[in-house]
Motif scaffolding. Sequence first.
Motif, mmCIF file in Angstrom:
data_model
loop_
_atom_site.group_PDB
_atom_site.id
_atom_site.type_symbol
_atom_site.label_atom_id
_atom_site.label_comp_id
_atom_site.label_asym_id
_atom_site.label_seq_id
_atom_site.Cartn_x
_atom_site.Cartn_y
_atom_site.Cartn_z
ATOM 1 N N GLU A 112 13.036 13.582 19.063
ATOM 2 C CA GLU A 112 12.386 14.866 19.312
ATOM 3 C C GLU A 112 10.870 14.792 19.173
ATOM 4 O OE1 GLU A 112 14.147 17.671 16.665
ATOM 5 O OE2 GLU A 112 15.655 18.311 18.127
ATOM 6 N N GLN A 113 10.401 13.879 18.303
ATOM 7 C CA GLN A 113 8.964 13.777 18.038
ATOM 8 C C GLN A 113 8.214 12.989 19.111
ATOM 9 O OE1 GLN A 113 8.034 15.591 15.286
ATOM 10 N NE2 GLN A 113 10.237 16.005 15.308
ATOM 11 N N LEU A 114 8.924 12.293 19.977
ATOM 12 C CA LEU A 114 8.278 11.433 20.969
ATOM 13 C C LEU A 114 7.735 12.254 22.143
ATOM 14 C CD1 LEU A 114 10.945 8.574 21.142
ATOM 15 C CD2 LEU A 114 8.739 8.488 19.960
ATOM 16 N N ASN A 115 6.631 11.761 22.727
ATOM 17 C CA ASN A 115 6.157 12.385 23.953
ATOM 18 C C ASN A 115 7.090 11.994 25.096
ATOM 19 O OD1 ASN A 115 5.331 9.832 25.042
ATOM 20 N ND2 ASN A 115 3.408 9.986 23.915
ATOM 21 N N THR A 116 6.883 12.576 26.254
ATOM 22 C CA THR A 116 7.829 12.398 27.358
ATOM 23 C C THR A 116 7.988 10.935 27.758
ATOM 24 O OG1 THR A 116 7.303 14.597 28.204
ATOM 25 C CG2 THR A 116 8.376 13.061 29.725
ATOM 26 N N HIS A 166 9.844 4.346 11.114
ATOM 27 C CA HIS A 166 9.266 4.382 9.772
ATOM 28 C C HIS A 166 7.903 5.072 9.763
ATOM 29 C CE1 HIS A 166 12.037 2.504 7.082
ATOM 30 N NE2 HIS A 166 12.135 1.388 7.777
ATOM 31 N N SER A 167 7.145 4.921 10.837
ATOM 32 C CA SER A 167 5.807 5.509 10.883
ATOM 33 C C SER A 167 5.818 6.967 11.354
ATOM 34 C CB SER A 167 4.895 4.684 11.791
ATOM 35 O OG SER A 167 5.386 4.693 13.126
ATOM 36 N N SER A 168 6.989 7.458 11.745
ATOM 37 C CA SER A 168 7.120 8.843 12.214
ATOM 38 C C SER A 168 7.471 9.765 11.040
ATOM 39 C CB SER A 168 8.239 8.925 13.274
ATOM 40 O OG SER A 168 9.513 8.884 12.662
ATOM 41 N N PRO A 169 7.379 11.087 11.238
ATOM 42 C CA PRO A 169 7.741 12.029 10.159
ATOM 43 C C PRO A 169 9.244 12.329 10.097
ATOM 44 C CG PRO A 169 6.893 13.252 12.031
ATOM 45 C CD PRO A 169 6.805 11.782 12.411
ATOM 46 N N SER A 170 10.064 11.549 10.810
ATOM 47 C CA SER A 170 11.493 11.879 10.939
ATOM 48 C C SER A 170 12.220 11.960 9.599
ATOM 49 C CB SER A 170 12.184 10.849 11.840
ATOM 50 O OG SER A 170 11.523 10.740 13.074
ATOM 51 N N LEU A 171 11.965 10.980 8.717
ATOM 52 C CA LEU A 171 12.629 10.992 7.407
ATOM 53 C C LEU A 171 12.243 12.216 6.603
ATOM 54 C CD1 LEU A 171 12.566 7.247 6.269
ATOM 55 C CD2 LEU A 171 14.586 8.717 6.376
ATOM 56 N N ASP A 172 10.959 12.548 6.607
ATOM 57 C CA ASP A 172 10.493 13.725 5.854
ATOM 58 C C ASP A 172 11.102 14.999 6.407
ATOM 59 O OD1 ASP A 172 8.976 12.209 4.126
ATOM 60 O OD2 ASP A 172 7.134 12.394 5.299
ATOM 61 N N ILE A 173 11.169 15.093 7.733
ATOM 62 C CA ILE A 173 11.743 16.295 8.348
ATOM 63 C C ILE A 173 13.215 16.452 7.955
ATOM 64 C CG2 ILE A 173 12.422 17.334 10.552
ATOM 65 C CD1 ILE A 173 9.853 16.073 11.737
#
Length: 219
Positions: free
Chosen positions: A180-184, A210-217
């Motif tokens: 969901e966090q990725l651009n198109t 790991h560098s994305s906010p996915s875990l925190d979300i």
Amino acid sequence: AIDWAVAVELMHNASLVHDDICDEDQFRRDQFSVVSSFGTPIAVCLGDWLVARSFELGLRGAAGNGKGLTAIEILASAMRHLAEGEAAEFSSAKLLDWEDYEKIVLNKTVPLISAAIEGPLILSNREENLSDIRAALNALGIAYQISNDISDVVDGGGDPGPFNDLRKRAPNAVLLTFREQLNTAARNEYDVWWENLSGPTIEEWIVQIHSSPSLDICS
């Protein structure tokens, strides 16, 4: 009460034995799985035996109770939903949205949590808050599964090494959130990799996750 508790736990273990067959998992609870130790025929037979034994103890726990059949129906429904949830992981499109994810969780994770609580309430004629309790259990089941998905990404969830779901391309809340966090453009690249493993390596995707906010979300 003990008979009912053991009935639900045996059903739970049956689902784990069958789950390891479907996922070809070598480890369960930091030990070799039944299927990896004894092979598929024995694992299938043991899973079926556990289901049968579960119903034996469920019937013993409900014996002589006017609501006994209703309680046993909950046990049967739990097994049916577990099978549907497991099958959905293999028959659904690999790239799921949150609605599909929740449907799988409500079938695969919630039924046994619910059976452990609904059965005793029905057998003791305390059903007045059952609809609210079911809603709470649905939320608890989804939260539990997200927690389990986080564990898979962080430490492998008891299996050797993290990111087992990514390697198997299995449903996982962290992976859904990452997408969901990725651009198109990046999402299209991820989707192509997910479908046919072309493009970036799995290690490169792990670095990005790991560098994305996915875990925190998800937390």
